[in-house]
Write an enzyme that holds these catalytic residues in place. Structure first.
Site, mmCIF file in Angstrom:
data_model
loop_
_atom_site.group_PDB
_atom_site.id
_atom_site.type_symbol
_atom_site.label_atom_id
_atom_site.label_comp_id
_atom_site.label_asym_id
_atom_site.label_seq_id
_atom_site.Cartn_x
_atom_site.Cartn_y
_atom_site.Cartn_z
ATOM 1 N N ALA A 158 -5.085 5.217 0.642
ATOM 2 C CA ALA A 158 -4.309 4.092 0.117
ATOM 3 C C ALA A 158 -3.813 4.369 -1.296
ATOM 4 C CB ALA A 158 -5.160 2.820 0.130
ATOM 5 N N LYS A 159 -4.344 5.407 -1.953
ATOM 6 C CA LYS A 159 -3.910 5.808 -3.302
ATOM 7 C C LYS A 159 -3.845 4.604 -4.239
ATOM 8 C CE LYS A 159 -1.541 9.987 -1.708
ATOM 9 N NZ LYS A 159 -1.877 9.897 -0.271
ATOM 10 N N ARG A 160 -4.818 3.712 -4.134
ATOM 11 C CA ARG A 160 -4.823 2.516 -4.948
ATOM 12 C C ARG A 160 -5.071 2.868 -6.410
ATOM 13 N NH1 ARG A 160 -2.644 0.876 -0.892
ATOM 14 N NH2 ARG A 160 -3.223 -1.012 0.243
#
Lengths: 318, 318
Positions: free
Chosen positions: A108-110
Site C-alpha cells: 500500500a506504500k502508505r
C-alpha cells in the site's frame, strides 16, 4: 505469545523451500474470460461484478500456489480502483490467504506522520480502537509497505505497531522503475540518496531483530538494479529485502542472488503479471489456456522457484 | 466541457473570500460525546458505530463551514482505520461535501508506478473501467495528494488522469513535520533535496496551467517552515501550494503570507484539529461545549479566515 515477524517469515520460507512472493495484482483486462463471465452472471452492478471477478480469480490463484510459496502481496491500488466493492474483495483475499497458511504483505506504500501514520498502521497491521474496546481491523495483513519520504516520524509509528502485533514493515529504499533515479539516485555527500535511506532503514530496525537474525523492518529493493541491490545488502546485513521487478519487469534469478545470505534466506522475490497471467503467454498459453489459468500460474510459479533455487545453489547459497 | 482544476479552485477561493481548507481528520477519541452516544444507539457493531460517528460528525462540520471555505481535505488514514465501514463514511463525506459546493482534496499520499499509479488515479480522480464500460469511482474527489519518491513514473499517471477529468494533484515537496529534514533537507549539489523535488513538480505542471495562471499540479509545502516555503514559492511561481501545519502544528498567518500572490491567490491553508475540535479548547470550550461542537468549528474557522485576511491585507495581497 506473539512471534517475531522475521522469524515467522524465515520459517515459512524454509518450510516452503522457496522465497517467492506472488503479487496479487489482478487487472480486470487481463483476467481470463471464464472468470469475467461468471462474475457477470453472479452480480448485478458493474463495480460489484468487477470485484467479484477479482476475488474469484485470487481465490483460484491462492488455491493453486499456497503450498509453493510463503507469502502473497496484494497491491491495494487494484482493489481501491473498484471502490468499496473492490476493498471487500481485498478483505476476502487477505482472509482466505491467511487461512491457507500464507503470509500477506499489503503493498500500500502508505505514508504520513504521527497519529495519522498510526491510523494507517491500525488499519493494515493492528486493531482499531472503537467505542468501548478494540476490534480486529478489516484490512489487517502480516506486513505493509511504507514510503520513507517523511522521515522517521513517518515510519516509526508503523514500526511500533508492527512490533506490538508481530507484524512487519517494508520501507521503500530503491524502487524497481527507471525514473526512481530522479530522486533516489541524487548524490548526497558522494553517495546516492537511496544509500542514505538504506542506512536509516537499517538503523530503524537494528534493535528489532528476531532469532533468525533479521529485523521486522524490511526494505523494498528493486531486483531490476542488481548492482544497487548488492551494495544495499552490504549496508543492511540484517534487513529483509522484498525484491520486486522479477519477470515482467525484466529481472532474472541471477540478478537477485546477491541479496540472499549463505542459508538462502534474507530476501523475498516478488512477481505478479508473469505468474498471474501466465495463461496468456508462452510456454503456458498453448498447454493451459484461459480455463486452466490457475494451473498455468502454478506452473509459472514452480518454474520461478526452480530458477531461483538453481541460481542460489550455483552461488553456494541455501 | 471540463473546467481546469486550478480555475475551479481559484474561483472557489474568490467566491468564498477565503483560502482555508478544513481537514476532515476525525479522531474517535476527540469526537464530542453526544455524537458518540448517538452512533452507539444507531448501530450495532463497533466498527460500524465508529464509522457512523465519523460520518455524522463530518456532516455537521460540513453544514457548519461550507459557506466559509472553498475546500475540505479528508485524510484517508482516519477512515481506513475503521475498514470497510470507515471507507463508507469517507464515501458519504466526499459526496456530501461536493453536493454542498465544496472541492474535496483526498489526502491519501498515494504513490506507485505505471499502471498501478493509474489504478490509484482511477480510484481517487477518475472512473473505473468495468466489464462493459466505465462507472464513477466510489472515492472520486477533486484532487489527490501524491508522494514523489518514485519519480516521474510515479507522478505523471496521476497528472494525466487529473488532466483528463478536470482534477488536481498535490505532490509532497516539503512536509510540515520536523523529521521531514532527514530526507527532504539532504544536500544535493548545494541545495536541499526538496528544492530539486520542487523543480520537478514545477516542470511536471508547467504546460498544464489554467486561465488563472496556476497548474493542476500543485505542491504540499509545510506552513511550519516559512523560510523554506518562501524559497519554494520563488522556484515554483505557477504551482498551487497546499499548506498544512496551521494551528495545532504551530504555523500562523504571518508564516504563510509569502506563499500567496498579489491577488491573495495561489495557496490553500489547511487546518484540522484546531478547527474540528475547537469545542474542547479555549476560547470556544466555555462558550460552545460538546453539544455545539459544529458552531465552535465554525467560529474557529471564521477566526482563522479573519487572521489570514488581516495578514494578507497587511502584506498588500488580496
Amino acid at each position: 505469545m506473539t512471534l517475531h515477524f522475521a522469524d515467522r517469515l524465515c520459517a515459512a520460507v524454509a518450510q516452503k523451500g522457496s522465497p517467492v512472493v506472488v503479487g496479487l495484482d489482478p487487472r480486470l483486462d487481463a483476467l481470463p474470460e471464464p472468470v469475467l463471465a461468471a462474475a457477470r452472471r453472479a452480480v448485478a452492478t458493474p463495480l460489484a461484478a468487477a470485484a467479484e471477478a477479482l476475488w474469484q480469480f485470487n481465490r483460484a490463484i491462492i488455491d493453486a500456489v499456497h503450498d509453493l510459496v510463503p507469502a502473497v502481496k496484494p497491491q491495494l491500488a487494484f482493489y481501491e480502483r473498484y471502490g468499496l466493492a473492490g476493498l471487500e474483495a481485498f478483505v476476502r483475499t487477505v482472509r482466505y490467504a491467511r487461512q491457507a497458511g500464507l503470509l500477506v504483505i499489503a503493498d500500500a506504500k502508505r505514508n504520513d506522520i504521527g497519529t495519522t501514520a498510526e491510523a494507517y498502521a491500525d488499519a493494515f497491521l493492528g486493531e482499531a480502537a472503537v467505542l468501548g474496546g478494540v476490534c480486529p481491523s478489516d484490512f489487517a495483513a502480516d506486513a505493509l509497505t511504507v514510503n520513507p519520504y517523511l522521515g522517521s516520524e513517518g515510519v516509526l509509528p508503523f514500526v511500533r505497531r508492527a512490533q506490538h502485533y508481530g507484524k512487519g514493515v517494508f520501507v521503500l529504499v530503491r524502487t524497481s522503475n527507471p525514473s526512481a533515479a530522479e530522486l533516489q539516485d541524487l548524490p548526497v555527500d558522494g553517495c546516492p540518496l537511496y544509500e542514505h535511506v538504506g542506512r536509516l532503514v537499517a538503523a530503524w530496525g537494528e534493535a528489532l531483530r528476531g532469532a533468525c537474525g533479521y529485523s521486522l523492518v524490511g526494505a523494498v529493493v528493486g531486483a531490476t538494479y542488481p548492482r544497487q541491490a548488492a551494495r544495499l545488502r552490504e549496508l543492511m546485513p540484517h534487513t529483509l529485502f522484498l525484491l520486486p521487478g522479477y519477470g515482467a519487469q525484466g529481472a532474472t534469478a541471477a540478478d537477485v542472488v546477491a541479496c540472499f545470505d549463505a542459508r538462502g534466506q534474507g530476501a523475498l522475490v516478488n512477481a505478479a503479471r508473469s505468474l498471474l497471467f501466465a495463461y496468456r503467454a508462452a510456454p503456458y498459453a498453448q498447454r493451459y489456456g484461459a480455463a486452466a489459468y490457475a494451473q498455468a500460474a502454478r506452473a509459472a510459479t514452480q518454474r520461478m522457484i526452480d530458477d531461483l533455487q538453481r541460481a542460489l545453489a550455483a552461488a553456494g547459497k541455501g
